[in-house]
Scaffold this motif. Structure first.
Motif, mmCIF file in Angstrom:
data_model
loop_
_atom_site.group_PDB
_atom_site.id
_atom_site.type_symbol
_atom_site.label_atom_id
_atom_site.label_comp_id
_atom_site.label_asym_id
_atom_site.label_seq_id
_atom_site.Cartn_x
_atom_site.Cartn_y
_atom_site.Cartn_z
ATOM 1 N N ASN A 258 2.419 5.565 4.653
ATOM 2 C CA ASN A 258 3.136 5.374 3.394
ATOM 3 C C ASN A 258 3.509 6.711 2.765
ATOM 4 O O ASN A 258 4.621 6.884 2.258
ATOM 5 C CB ASN A 258 2.297 4.542 2.423
ATOM 6 N N LEU A 259 2.586 7.657 2.785
ATOM 7 C CA LEU A 259 2.884 8.987 2.261
ATOM 8 C C LEU A 259 4.013 9.643 3.045
ATOM 9 O O LEU A 259 4.950 10.204 2.469
ATOM 10 C CB LEU A 259 1.640 9.881 2.337
ATOM 11 N N THR A 260 3.909 9.561 4.366
ATOM 12 C CA THR A 260 4.829 10.291 5.229
ATOM 13 C C THR A 260 6.208 9.655 5.292
ATOM 14 O O THR A 260 7.230 10.342 5.180
ATOM 15 C CB THR A 260 4.237 10.386 6.652
ATOM 16 N N LEU A 261 6.242 8.335 5.456
ATOM 17 C CA LEU A 261 7.504 7.653 5.731
ATOM 18 C C LEU A 261 8.195 7.118 4.487
ATOM 19 O O LEU A 261 9.392 6.848 4.520
ATOM 20 C CB LEU A 261 7.255 6.498 6.709
ATOM 21 N N LYS A 262 7.441 6.961 3.394
ATOM 22 C CA LYS A 262 8.036 6.291 2.234
ATOM 23 C C LYS A 262 7.971 7.093 0.939
ATOM 24 O O LYS A 262 8.704 6.782 -0.007
ATOM 25 C CB LYS A 262 7.349 4.934 2.016
ATOM 26 N N MET A 263 7.094 8.092 0.886
ATOM 27 C CA MET A 263 6.951 8.838 -0.366
ATOM 28 C C MET A 263 7.388 10.291 -0.247
ATOM 29 O O MET A 263 7.245 11.068 -1.188
ATOM 30 C CB MET A 263 5.497 8.765 -0.867
#
Length: 542
Positions: A258-263
């Motif tokens: 989530n951090l890498t791909l979306k935030m």
């Protein structure tokens, strides 16, 4: 691209699987287990690996001695401990001394920040608790290359007494803490509350580096961790697969992608992100726990499609029913077979097996009807993919028989004051020869397994490397008869494996022994089939 990544915000990942994760009631790790997991987490690219609490038990103490023999490429090893005992001083506290002797690259110390705990758990004045926090960190500061403070119960403490909770953080900074890790120890904080409290913390300490340590008692650990990052946290603590006490800790397997791909944050390299699924499964295996099928991102079902409409759509464009490409996190798309299947499911499976079939091919419709008919009887091909693969190739014309059943019989007895006794006899035709064998076992299925092996292993030595790994029986409630549930149909799923792979087969019958026999025969047949270099006699040339 490199400039864009350089501009992305960096978030440090702090893994506490080896300490907080082991507080889950079903997890017990040996020293060797902990070393193996630490090495694998380093390969994944985790920034900090908390090895344990050296002052609490011998295994954790040994871990810090042993891990020094390994050349980790990226991770820094952290040791965990508490502030000093209220009845002693920092320089005379055995727990703090154990941290110093462990000589880790990072020391993480937790202290009370909820006035309730200071008064009820420690039974000390509130001012004394502030002194303990500051003195403990100040004592460790000269010995710690990096020093973190875990503000235990911070969010509950802030809600009860905000000024005191903030004073605890101030005491930690005065003692030399480099990161203030705000802990939702009871796991009850809502994201909106967390947002408001972090705003207050930033206003009070605008230059402080903040972290988050969330528990999952309200199913919000991941959400709260991500919200903390949105509010300025640059350090996240969690565990692989969300392991931890009670309902677990924040799940790094969800947080990292989530951090890498979306935030728009960086925490692992792009190449390492694809290691996430295999590392998740590796940790499960070492912990002797089955991976959670429906775990987001890394679960086997995370990108599994069963409904025919869904499958038809994802073939055209995976984005229709997949929020990311599974390959990014090392997972893969799976198409399941069931009574909900359409022709698209069959076509995808056929392609996986090397067949480019047309949707109007009669074999496709035949196989679809066969699946639906069998699922109506209780078969479950979405779980038993090995049985489906055998069914597919039989439909495509594969007719090879490795053995033929002539007869089998199972005898169960139980003598008074004795152990249950199971004996199975089988009569098979193998390569034109009759083989009549008998064997005992721990239960009827084990006896059948042993008898089959005696009959087949001479002709097929590769079966010696195959093992039955799991056995499940389910009563098919839709088939309950007037004479009660014991006359219902049962479905048996058998998981087997060899040194290279695992597979699941299925059997259905009113007779549990017959259902077990069906699944067992499919399991043996699949092993021989997948190892057979001539298993595709009718496969068309590409």
């Amino acid at each position: 691209m490199e400039q864009m990544r350089a501009d992305m915000r960096r978030v440090a990942i702090y893994d506490t699987t080896l300490r907080d994760g082991t507080q889950a009631e079903e997890i017990n790790l040996t020293l060797d287990d902990k070393i193996r997991i630490a090495v694998k987490l380093d390969e994944l690219g985790i920034d900090y690996i908390e090895g344990g609490w050296p002052g609490s038990n011998p295994v954790d103490k040994q871990f810090f001695q042993e891990i020094g023999n390994y050349s980790l490429k990226h991770a820094r090893i952290a040791a965990f401990g508490s502030t000093h005992n209220p009845k002693s001083t920092a320089d005379g506290d055995s727990n703090l001394q154990a941290l110093v002797e462990a000589a880790p690259q990072v020391m993480t110390v937790f202290g009370k920040t909820w006035d309730l705990h200071a008064k009820e758990a420690l039974r000390i004045p509130l001012e004394r608790n502030l002194e303990i926090i500051s003195a403990s960190l100040a004592f460790l500061r000269p010995h710690a290359p990096e020093l973190f403070f875990d503000a235990e119960h911070f969010f509950d403490g802030y809600k009860a007494n905000p000024e005191y909770a903030l004073r605890c953080l101030d005491a930690a900074l005065q003692g030399g803490a480099e990161v203030l890790v705000l802990c939702d120890t009871n796991g009850g904080t809502m994201p909106a509350e967390l947002r408001e409290i972090m705003t207050a913390v930033k206003a009070r300490f605008p230059q402080a580096r903040l972290g988050i340590h969330a528990h999952n008692d309200s199913e919000l650990a991941v959400a709260n961790s991500l919200e903390a990052v949105a509010q300025g946290a640059e350090h996240i603590q969690g565990t692989m697969n969300g392991y931890g006490e009670r309902c677990g800790n924040a799940n790094l397997c969800s947080i990292i992608p989530n951090l890498t791909l979306k935030m728009g944050c960086t925490c692992l390299s792009e190449d390492n992100l694809a290691l996430l699924t295999p590392v998740s499964h590796f940790v499960s295996e070492v912990a002797n726990l089955r991976p959670f099928l429906r775990q987001p991102f890394v679960g086997r079902s995370a990108f599994a499609h069963k409904g025919g409409i869904h499958v038809s759509a994802v073939i055209r464009n995976p984005e229709t029913y997949e929020h990311i490409r599974p390959e990014l996190v090392g997972n893969k798309q799976r198409v399941l077979l069931s009574d909900l299947a359409g022709r698209s499911n069959i076509l995808v499976k056929a392609k996986n097996y090397g067949y480019e079939l047309d949707k109007n091919d009669p074999c496709v419709q035949d196989l679809l009807h066969e699946i639906k008919d069998r699922e109506a009887l209780g078969y479950e091909y979405s779980a038993a993919e090995a049985s489906f693969e055998l069914l597919f190739f039989r439909t495509m014309g594969w007719s090879k028989r490795y053995f033929q059943l002539m007869n089998f019989r199972v005898l169960d007895s139980h003598e008074q004051n004795g152990e249950p006794f199971s004996e199975a006899t089988v009569l098979l035709k193998v390569r034109g020869q009759d083989h009549h064998t008998a064997a005992t076992g721990h239960g009827p299925v084990n006896a059948l397994d042993n008898a089959l092996r005696k009959a087949l292993c001479e002709a097929y030595p590769a079966l010696n490397e195959m093992r039955l790994l799991d056995f499940k029986v389910r009563v098919m409630t839709g088939y309950v008869r007037d004479d009660g549930g014991t006359a219902s149909k049962v479905r048996v799923l058998i998981e087997s494996g060899d040194k290279l792979s695992r597979w699941i087969t299925v059997g259905v019958s009113h007779n549990i022994i017959e259902a077990s026999w069906q699944a067992l025969v499919d399991s043996f047949t699949y092993k021989l089939f997948k190892d057979d270099p001539q298993k595709w006699p009718n496969k068309p040339e590409k």
